[in-house]
Design a protein around this motif. Sequence first.
Motif, PDB file in Angstrom:
ATOM      1  N   LYS A   1      -8.629  -6.952  -5.738  1.00 31.18           N
ATOM      2  CA  LYS A   1      -9.760  -6.275  -6.299  1.00 31.18           C
ATOM      3  C   LYS A   1     -10.869  -6.375  -5.477  1.00 31.18           C
ATOM      4  N   CYS A   2     -11.654  -5.134  -5.855  1.00 33.46           N
ATOM      5  CA  CYS A   2     -12.754  -4.474  -4.983  1.00 33.46           C
ATOM      6  C   CYS A   2     -13.520  -5.696  -4.441  1.00 33.46           C
TER       7      CYS A   2
ATOM      8  N   TYR B   1      -0.941   5.750   0.926  1.00 28.57           N
ATOM      9  CA  TYR B   1      -1.970   5.171   1.709  1.00 28.57           C
ATOM     10  C   TYR B   1      -2.218   5.824   3.115  1.00 28.57           C
TER      11      TYR B   1
ATOM     12  N   PRO C   1     -15.063   5.699 -10.470  1.00 32.63           N
ATOM     13  CA  PRO C   1     -15.208   6.477  -9.258  1.00 32.63           C
ATOM     14  C   PRO C   1     -13.612   6.479  -8.246  1.00 32.63           C
TER      15      PRO C   1
ATOM     16  N   GLY D   1     -10.367  -2.501 -10.094  1.00 31.72           N
ATOM     17  CA  GLY D   1      -8.943  -3.018  -9.944  1.00 31.72           C
ATOM     18  C   GLY D   1      -8.903  -4.458 -10.185  1.00 31.72           C
TER      19      GLY D   1
ATOM     20  N   THR E   1     -18.149   5.878  -3.250  1.00 34.56           N
ATOM     21  CA  THR E   1     -17.890   5.085  -4.775  1.00 34.56           C
ATOM     22  C   THR E   1     -19.159   4.891  -5.372  1.00 34.56           C
ATOM     23  N   THR E   2     -19.924   4.203  -4.850  1.00 29.97           N
ATOM     24  CA  THR E   2     -21.128   3.740  -5.451  1.00 29.97           C
ATOM     25  C   THR E   2     -22.081   4.973  -5.728  1.00 29.97           C
TER      26      THR E   2
ATOM     27  N   ARG F   1       0.811  -1.287   0.062  1.00 35.05           N
ATOM     28  CA  ARG F   1       0.047  -0.085   0.036  1.00 35.05           C
ATOM     29  C   ARG F   1       0.760   1.149   0.219  1.00 35.05           C
TER      30      ARG F   1
ATOM     31  N   LEU G   1     -25.222  -5.007   4.677  1.00 36.75           N
ATOM     32  CA  LEU G   1     -23.997  -5.600   5.753  1.00 36.75           C
ATOM     33  C   LEU G   1     -23.941  -4.936   6.951  1.00 36.75           C
TER      34      LEU G   1
ATOM     35  N   THR H   1     -13.875   0.999   7.029  1.00 41.08           N
ATOM     36  CA  THR H   1     -13.525   0.890   5.540  1.00 41.08           C
ATOM     37  C   THR H   1     -14.530   0.626   4.800  1.00 41.08           C
TER      38      THR H   1
ATOM     39  N   ARG I   1       0.885   2.450  -5.174  1.00 41.44           N
ATOM     40  CA  ARG I   1       1.375   1.006  -4.514  1.00 41.44           C
ATOM     41  C   ARG I   1       2.990   1.755  -4.490  1.00 41.44           C
TER      42      ARG I   1
ATOM     43  N   GLY J   1     -17.309   1.834   0.659  1.00 42.41           N
ATOM     44  CA  GLY J   1     -18.633   1.296  -0.069  1.00 42.41           C
ATOM     45  C   GLY J   1     -19.905   2.380  -0.458  1.00 42.41           C
TER      46      GLY J   1
ATOM     47  N   TRP K   1      -4.033  -8.268   6.156  1.00 40.61           N
ATOM     48  CA  TRP K   1      -5.108  -7.929   5.288  1.00 40.61           C
ATOM     49  C   TRP K   1      -5.896  -9.217   4.967  1.00 40.61           C
TER      50      TRP K   1
ATOM     51  N   ALA L   1     -21.933  -3.436  -5.927  1.00 40.81           N
ATOM     52  CA  ALA L   1     -21.926  -2.437  -6.417  1.00 40.81           C
ATOM     53  C   ALA L   1     -22.596  -2.536  -7.724  1.00 40.81           C
TER      54      ALA L   1
HETATM   55  C1  HEM Z   1     -18.875   1.699  -8.051  1.00 41.60           C
HETATM   56  C2  HEM Z   1     -18.432   1.216  -6.585  1.00 41.60           C
HETATM   57  C3  HEM Z   1     -17.046   0.809  -6.460  1.00 41.60           C
HETATM   58  C4  HEM Z   1     -15.963   1.190  -7.250  1.00 41.60           C
HETATM   59  C5  HEM Z   1     -15.545   1.781  -8.646  1.00 41.60           C
HETATM   60  C6  HEM Z   1     -14.848   0.554  -6.281  1.00 41.60           C
HETATM   61  C7  HEM Z   1     -13.528   0.429  -6.562  1.00 41.60           C
HETATM   62  C8  HEM Z   1     -12.497  -0.165  -5.933  1.00 41.60           C
HETATM   63  C9  HEM Z   1     -10.963  -0.408  -6.259  1.00 41.60           C
HETATM   64  C10 HEM Z   1     -10.629  -0.034  -7.536  1.00 41.60           C
HETATM   65  C11 HEM Z   1     -10.398  -1.054  -5.418  1.00 41.60           C
HETATM   66  C12 HEM Z   1      -8.942  -1.423  -5.588  1.00 41.60           C
HETATM   67  C13 HEM Z   1      -8.234  -0.555  -5.152  1.00 41.60           C
HETATM   68  C14 HEM Z   1      -6.628  -0.866  -5.024  1.00 41.60           C
HETATM   69  O1  HEM Z   1      -6.327  -1.934  -5.420  1.00 41.60           O
HETATM   70  O2  HEM Z   1      -5.909  -0.064  -4.585  1.00 41.60           O
HETATM   71  C15 HEM Z   1     -11.440  -1.175  -4.351  1.00 41.60           C
HETATM   72  C16 HEM Z   1     -11.212  -1.959  -3.179  1.00 41.60           C
HETATM   73  C17 HEM Z   1     -11.944  -2.150  -2.096  1.00 41.60           C
HETATM   74  N1  HEM Z   1     -13.502  -1.847  -1.969  1.00 41.60           N
HETATM   75 FE1  HEM Z   1     -14.377  -0.891  -3.708  1.00 41.60          FE
HETATM   76  N2  HEM Z   1     -15.262  -0.063  -5.280  1.00 41.60           N
HETATM   77  C18 HEM Z   1     -16.709   0.077  -5.298  1.00 41.60           C
HETATM   78  C19 HEM Z   1     -17.738  -0.019  -4.175  1.00 41.60           C
HETATM   79  C20 HEM Z   1     -17.291  -0.944  -3.333  1.00 41.60           C
HETATM   80  C21 HEM Z   1     -18.443  -1.404  -2.205  1.00 41.60           C
HETATM   81  C22 HEM Z   1     -19.885  -1.165  -2.352  1.00 41.60           C
HETATM   82  C23 HEM Z   1     -17.705  -1.777  -1.052  1.00 41.60           C
HETATM   83  C24 HEM Z   1     -18.181  -2.522   0.135  1.00 41.60           C
HETATM   84  C25 HEM Z   1     -19.447  -2.399   0.549  1.00 41.60           C
HETATM   85  C26 HEM Z   1     -16.213  -1.591  -1.517  1.00 41.60           C
HETATM   86  C27 HEM Z   1     -15.007  -1.954  -0.611  1.00 41.60           C
HETATM   87  C28 HEM Z   1     -13.936  -1.980  -0.983  1.00 41.60           C
HETATM   88  C29 HEM Z   1     -12.946  -2.542  -0.151  1.00 41.60           C
HETATM   89  C30 HEM Z   1     -12.989  -2.990   1.501  1.00 41.60           C
HETATM   90  C31 HEM Z   1     -11.705  -2.624  -0.861  1.00 41.60           C
HETATM   91  C32 HEM Z   1     -10.391  -3.009  -0.489  1.00 41.60           C
HETATM   92  C33 HEM Z   1     -10.084  -4.471  -0.852  1.00 41.60           C
HETATM   93  C34 HEM Z   1      -8.757  -5.164  -0.622  1.00 41.60           C
HETATM   94  O3  HEM Z   1      -7.947  -4.321  -0.673  1.00 41.60           O
HETATM   95  O4  HEM Z   1      -9.067  -6.284  -0.448  1.00 41.60           O
HETATM   96  N3  HEM Z   1     -16.001  -0.977  -2.723  1.00 41.60           N
HETATM   97  N4  HEM Z   1     -12.526  -0.770  -4.575  1.00 41.60           N
END
Ligand code: HEM
Length: 484
Positions: free
Chosen positions: A421-422, A87, A335, A416, A276-277, A83, A168, A268, A341, A273, A106, A428
């Motif tokens: 990946k998200c 970060y 978003p 991602g 972004t959405t 990270r 959730l 988090t 990194r 969550g 993680w 979403a």
């Molecule tokens: C359109 C909606 C969303 C977009 C575009 C999005 C996009 C992303 C992206 C690009 C990452 C990866 C970031 C990285 O690799 O550095 C990520 C990670 C994450 N997202 Fe989303 N996200 C969305 C919705 C959500 C929702 C609804 C949740 C949970 C309720 C969520 C929870 C997370 C979490 C916890 C991570 C970290 C995962 C990890 O590192 O294992 N996201 N998101």
Amino acid sequence: MRHRTTITDPVGKRQEQAPGPGGSVLFGALSSFKKDTLRLLTELQRQYGGVVRMKMGPYLVHQVTDPEAVRHVLQDNARNYVRGRFYRGFHLFFGRGMLTTDGAEWRTRRAVSRPFFHRAALRARSATVTDTVEELLDRWEPHARSGRPVDITDDMMWLAMGILGRMLFGVDLRRYADRLLPAVRFSLKAMILTGEVKQMLPRWVPTAYQRRLKRHQRTLNDVMDEIIDLHRRGGGSPDSVVAALLKATHEVTGEPFTQRQIRAELKTLFLAGHETTGCALAWTLYAIARHDDVRTRLDAELTTVLGGRVPTAEDVDDLPYLRAVVDESLRLYPPIWLFPRDTVADDRIGGHHVPAGSTVLVPVYAAHHNPAVWDDPETYAPERFCPAHAGQGTNGGTRTGRTPRQRDRYDYFPFGGGARKCIGMDLALLELRLAVAMVVQRYRLQPAADHPVRPTALVSLRPQPGVVVHISHNGPAERKTPPA
Ligand code: HEM
């Protein structure tokens, strides 16, 4: 001007440095980076290509948009990427949770939340999503009757927060909105470390900024503590992620998760969550409002498949144009527009030397706007994602006289890739598709004159100053209220 330099790596192998703007300092200070970040990143990509080397303030940074190079960083050699320094700002508000930690720390967090995001589990609960959307659509009735312009951006955040809470958290998070929203607004700005003096001063220096920072941190913590305590006392839902965290064992410590660890996980999920959405919803409705041809085609598909009834998760399989509309919005307005990194060890990306301890930026916005990959990248064209185009090149192929290319997994990656990946992707997408379908079924949105919208790179890509539209009813009266 391109600077090509050859260097010798520690084992005596000669490697070429990636091209870049040269000079020791690109932006002078990180604060100027903030001013028009999206344009800067896109221009760097267009001028220097898929791997760009530059200095940002004191940091050596590589920007990576070439699909092969993105795959290398996010997937093939992901173990070499952590990270890192960018970060650190996120720790202020997310704490040490799934988004901000690496390795076993993680893994243990991701494992607890994973079952809540399985596609089948989400599909089974899609009525929770549509019920929450329905409530919002009912709240829009007075706007539709008055015809007055309305900014729908906050409504989209509100909707996403409502769905997140019910799916959730086992509580309706909107109950806490008065306290949460000001804290979110502040934290989204404060998380981006810009190098400004107010951010650089030690935490104990009693500036007004530090006082506000602490106040908003406390608010987020207090609300999460209240939700945890509610679950401890048997309130909340036994099927929520909060209940699962209270029962889980931490892989590293072998102990139950501490209050601080549970709180960080909830912050988090909440912060990652809903904003972004909410942004994705606002951008998609904005794009539809601006493109009458898209709205007409989408409305026709919805009428044919649904005939006016509320959609289910299964219906989405039969709505290819709806899916394309959402996918294209996430391309044009991703978003999460950038993920940073830091490298653990020396690496080679696209044949270029990248030293240990330096930073790699993956600007999804610049990749999604890359004219070498996307035909007319600034144009909103859902057809690119229609099944008829599946497997075809993204660059227009023979039509543009270029050599056609097959679409690459890393041409398009709004969520991602690789193990990071998200986790919320399926939730979403379900939310976006169902909500957009229901809005278009019931209403027609038209952009208000004199309200230009600009993508602004905060933690997420915000439509600013906001998406202002006129809301009117769509079609004949019997289509306005879906049958029970
Ligand atoms: C359109 C909606 C969303 C977009 C575009 C999005 C996009 C992303 C992206 C690009 C990452 C990866 C970031 C990285 O690799 O550095 C990520 C990670 C994450 N997202 Fe989303 N996200 C969305 C919705 C959500 C929702 C609804 C949740 C949970 C309720 C969520 C929870 C997370 C979490 C916890 C991570 C970290 C995962 C990890 O590192 O294992 N996201 N998101």
